[in-house]
Enzyme design. Structure first.
Site, PDB file in Angstrom:
ATOM      1  N   ASP A   1       0.842  -1.189   0.000  1.00 57.01           N
ATOM      2  CA  ASP A   1       0.000   0.000   0.000  1.00 57.01           C
ATOM      3  C   ASP A   1       0.883   1.247   0.000  1.00 57.01           C
ATOM      4  OD1 ASP A   1      -2.792   1.190   0.352  1.00 57.01           O
ATOM      5  OD2 ASP A   1      -1.603   2.214   1.883  1.00 57.01           O
TER       6      ASP A   1
ATOM      7  N   LYS B   1      -1.872   6.067  -4.606  1.00 54.90           N
ATOM      8  CA  LYS B   1      -3.021   6.962  -4.400  1.00 54.90           C
ATOM      9  C   LYS B   1      -2.776   8.334  -5.004  1.00 54.90           C
ATOM     10  CE  LYS B   1      -3.612   4.686   0.074  1.00 54.90           C
ATOM     11  NZ  LYS B   1      -2.277   4.540   0.644  1.00 54.90           N
TER      12      LYS B   1
ATOM     13  N   HIS C   1      -7.149   9.406  -2.842  1.00 52.23           N
ATOM     14  CA  HIS C   1      -6.719   9.355  -1.439  1.00 52.23           C
ATOM     15  C   HIS C   1      -7.791   9.918  -0.490  1.00 52.23           C
ATOM     16  CE1 HIS C   1      -2.650   9.151   0.867  1.00 52.23           C
ATOM     17  NE2 HIS C   1      -3.645   8.934   1.691  1.00 52.23           N
TER      18      HIS C   1
ATOM     19  N   GLN D   1     -10.831   2.485   1.128  1.00 53.58           N
ATOM     20  CA  GLN D   1      -9.811   2.308   2.175  1.00 53.58           C
ATOM     21  C   GLN D   1     -10.066   3.326   3.276  1.00 53.58           C
ATOM     22  OE1 GLN D   1      -5.190   3.265   2.657  1.00 53.58           O
ATOM     23  NE2 GLN D   1      -5.488   1.660   1.145  1.00 53.58           N
TER      24      GLN D   1
ATOM     25  N   TYR E   1       3.342   9.727   0.609  1.00 55.91           N
ATOM     26  CA  TYR E   1       4.285   9.161   1.571  1.00 55.91           C
ATOM     27  C   TYR E   1       5.750   9.497   1.224  1.00 55.91           C
ATOM     28  CZ  TYR E   1       0.022   6.487   2.656  1.00 55.91           C
ATOM     29  OH  TYR E   1      -1.270   6.130   2.952  1.00 55.91           O
TER      30      TYR E   1
HETATM   31  N1  LIG Z   1      -5.729   6.128   3.002  1.00 55.23           N
HETATM   32  C1  LIG Z   1      -5.307   6.847   4.022  1.00 55.23           C
HETATM   33  O1  LIG Z   1      -5.696   8.017   4.200  1.00 55.23           O
HETATM   34  C2  LIG Z   1      -4.354   6.229   5.003  1.00 55.23           C
HETATM   35  C3  LIG Z   1      -4.153   6.835   6.260  1.00 55.23           C
HETATM   36  C4  LIG Z   1      -3.294   6.197   7.161  1.00 55.23           C
HETATM   37  C5  LIG Z   1      -2.664   5.018   6.789  1.00 55.23           C
HETATM   38  N2  LIG Z   1      -2.843   4.466   5.545  1.00 55.23           N
HETATM   39  C6  LIG Z   1      -2.166   3.218   5.126  1.00 55.23           C
HETATM   40  O2  LIG Z   1      -2.371   2.227   6.143  1.00 55.23           O
HETATM   41  C7  LIG Z   1      -1.107   1.773   6.604  1.00 55.23           C
HETATM   42  C8  LIG Z   1      -1.206   1.339   8.052  1.00 55.23           C
HETATM   43  O3  LIG Z   1      -1.582   2.414   8.902  1.00 55.23           O
HETATM   44  P1  LIG Z   1      -0.554   3.199   9.854  1.00 55.23           P
HETATM   45  O4  LIG Z   1       0.812   3.068   9.286  1.00 55.23           O
HETATM   46  O5  LIG Z   1      -1.094   4.543  10.072  1.00 55.23           O
HETATM   47  O6  LIG Z   1      -0.672   2.452  11.232  1.00 55.23           O
HETATM   48  P2  LIG Z   1      -0.597   0.937  11.761  1.00 55.23           P
HETATM   49  O7  LIG Z   1      -0.268  -0.009  10.669  1.00 55.23           O
HETATM   50  O8  LIG Z   1      -1.835   0.743  12.545  1.00 55.23           O
HETATM   51  O9  LIG Z   1       0.588   1.033  12.823  1.00 55.23           O
HETATM   52  C9  LIG Z   1       1.919   1.159  12.452  1.00 55.23           C
HETATM   53  C10 LIG Z   1       2.736   1.178  13.732  1.00 55.23           C
HETATM   54  O10 LIG Z   1       2.644  -0.099  14.384  1.00 55.23           O
HETATM   55  C11 LIG Z   1       3.951  -0.606  14.617  1.00 55.23           C
HETATM   56  N3  LIG Z   1       3.869  -2.082  14.472  1.00 55.23           N
HETATM   57  C12 LIG Z   1       3.818  -2.788  13.331  1.00 55.23           C
HETATM   58  N4  LIG Z   1       3.720  -4.116  13.568  1.00 55.23           N
HETATM   59  C13 LIG Z   1       3.732  -4.248  14.916  1.00 55.23           C
HETATM   60  C14 LIG Z   1       3.687  -5.367  15.781  1.00 55.23           C
HETATM   61  N5  LIG Z   1       3.620  -6.601  15.311  1.00 55.23           N
HETATM   62  N6  LIG Z   1       3.721  -5.134  17.132  1.00 55.23           N
HETATM   63  C15 LIG Z   1       3.795  -3.869  17.619  1.00 55.23           C
HETATM   64  N7  LIG Z   1       3.845  -2.775  16.848  1.00 55.23           N
HETATM   65  C16 LIG Z   1       3.813  -2.954  15.502  1.00 55.23           C
HETATM   66  C17 LIG Z   1       4.829   0.047  13.571  1.00 55.23           C
HETATM   67  O11 LIG Z   1       6.161   0.131  14.028  1.00 55.23           O
HETATM   68  P3  LIG Z   1       7.492  -0.175  13.132  1.00 55.23           P
HETATM   69  O12 LIG Z   1       7.223   0.237  11.733  1.00 55.23           O
HETATM   70  O13 LIG Z   1       8.516   0.675  13.810  1.00 55.23           O
HETATM   71  O14 LIG Z   1       7.726  -1.648  13.270  1.00 55.23           O
HETATM   72  C18 LIG Z   1       4.203   1.433  13.474  1.00 55.23           C
HETATM   73  O15 LIG Z   1       4.673   2.277  14.510  1.00 55.23           O
HETATM   74  C19 LIG Z   1      -0.188   2.971   6.353  1.00 55.23           C
HETATM   75  O16 LIG Z   1       1.167   2.640   6.445  1.00 55.23           O
HETATM   76  C20 LIG Z   1      -0.652   3.389   4.984  1.00 55.23           C
HETATM   77  O17 LIG Z   1      -0.116   2.520   4.007  1.00 55.23           O
HETATM   78  C21 LIG Z   1      -3.712   5.051   4.665  1.00 55.23           C
END
Ligand SMILES: NC(=O)c1ccc[n+]([C@@H]2O[C@H](COP(=O)([O-])OP(=O)(O)OC[C@H]3O[C@@H](n4cnc5c(N)ncnc54)[C@H](OP(=O)(O)O)[C@@H]3O)[C@@H](O)[C@H]2O)c1
Length: 301
Positions: free
Chosen positions: A35, A69, A102, A175, A40
């Site tokens: 994704d 996106k 997005h 999403q 980003y």
């Molecule tokens: N469409 C949109 O508007 C939008 C908005 C937000 C996000 N997104 C997409 O969704 C993805 C995921 O959301 P997000 O990055 O906001 O948050 P997330 O995936 O909920 O959380 C990421 C955090 O969790 C940690 N983590 C990962 N695996 C873990 C585990 N097994 N145990 C403990 N901690 C863990 C990561 O740390 P480390 O990386 O340091 O391991 C990072 O700090 C994004 O990366 C992006 O691709 C889209």
């Protein structure tokens, strides 16, 4: 279009210096869905990881499902193709499996991702997401993308898009932020009843600025019961309700941990206990855009 793989690697805030290695580790671990987004500012480094694994012969391009996106400053019809081509070039690909709008909101075009007025509020463009969608449909026709979808659309916006006269391609996914504190029951029901899949972003509660979702006592208890990590529980929770899920990690042990969810099943009672954690808690609210005509979070879902 190929079915969207149920689990993908998120790449937001994956630092350019770390994400190439993370993508390589993820592909070796079995991730096939990535994704990405122009916003980003790391698509070039994600692409380097993908290229490396294709060159090594670990995967072919056809094995992968790469998503990017369209950012809000590129909603003018005349800007959409160039924005997509820019992401493709950075990712070193000649097509995307899926291209998402997005947000439903257009911002003033320019180099700034978040153009603001004097009061710190986003400067809108006078675009309509239905017109932007038409330019995205052209990308499918010309073969630059295999499918198109949306992100951060509320159900009324999605309905409006689905009812668009002369719609050529339906959005294949919406999403949205989704996790045990924001279970999105109504929006998921709505999307799935219209044959639009849902992809859960922020599934783990995000990074340190997020919320300590993985420390929640209910999640902890269920994790202990199944001898799994809390992250594995909240990932499995989404997959079991037919929601695609895209946890982000740049940490090799966590990347491997996050793909282990496939091998166990949560009981109905535990699924319901997780659903009961819902508190309508949204983290990604983009407050500087709250006066925008297409701001998605002014209605319940
Ligand atoms: N469409 C949109 O508007 C939008 C908005 C937000 C996000 N997104 C997409 O969704 C993805 C995921 O959301 P997000 O990055 O906001 O948050 P997330 O995936 O909920 O959380 C990421 C955090 O969790 C940690 N983590 C990962 N695996 C873990 C585990 N097994 N145990 C403990 N901690 C863990 C990561 O740390 P480390 O990386 O340091 O391991 C990072 O700090 C994004 O990366 C992006 O691709 C889209």
């Amino acid at each position: 279009m190929e079915k969207i793989p149920a689990l993908g690697l998120g790449t937001w805030k994956a630092a350019p210096g770390e994400v190439t290695e993370a993508v390589k580790v993820a592909i070796d671990a079995g991730f096939r869905h990535f994704d990405c987004a122009y916003l980003y500012h790391n698509e070039s480094e994600v692409g380097a990881g993908i290229q490396c694994k294709i060159r090594e012969g670990v995967v072919t391009r056809q094995d992968l499902f790469v998503v990017s996106k369209l950012w809000c400053t590129r909603h003018e019809k005349s800007l959409v193709k160039a924005a997509c081509t820019k992401s493709l070039k950075a990712l070193k690909l000649d097509y995307l499996d899926l291209y998402l709008m997005h947000w439903p909101m257009g911002f003033k075009p320019g180099e700034e991702d978040l153009p603001l007025d004097r009061n710190g509020m986003v400067l809108p463009s006078d675009t309509d997401f239905l017109d932007t969608w038409e330019a995205m449909e052209d990308l499918v026709v010309t073969g630059l993308v295999r499918a198109i979808g949306v992100s951060n659309f509320n159900h009324q916006q999605l309905e409006r898009l689905l009812n668009k006269p002369n719609l050529r391609f339906k959005p294949v996914t919406n999403q949205v932020e989704c996790h045990p504190y924001l279970t999105q029951k109504n929006l998921i029901n709505f999307c799935q009843s219209r044959d639009v899949t849902v992809t859960a972003y922020r599934p783990l509660g995000g990074s340190s600025e997020g919320v300590a979702l993985l420390d929640d006592p209910v999640i902890q208890r269920i994790a202990q019961k199944y001898n799994r990590s809390p992250a594995q529980i909240v990932i499995r929770f989404q997959i079991q309700r037919n929601v695609i899920v895209i946890p982000k990690s740049v940490t090799p042990t966590r990347i491997r941990e996050n793909i282990q969810e496939r091998v166990f099943e949560l009981s109905e009672t535990d699924m319901n206990d997780i659903l009961d954690l819902d508190r309508n808690f949204r983290m990604c609210t983009l407050p500087t855009a709250k006066n925008h005509k297409d701001y998605p979070f002014n209605i319940e879902y």
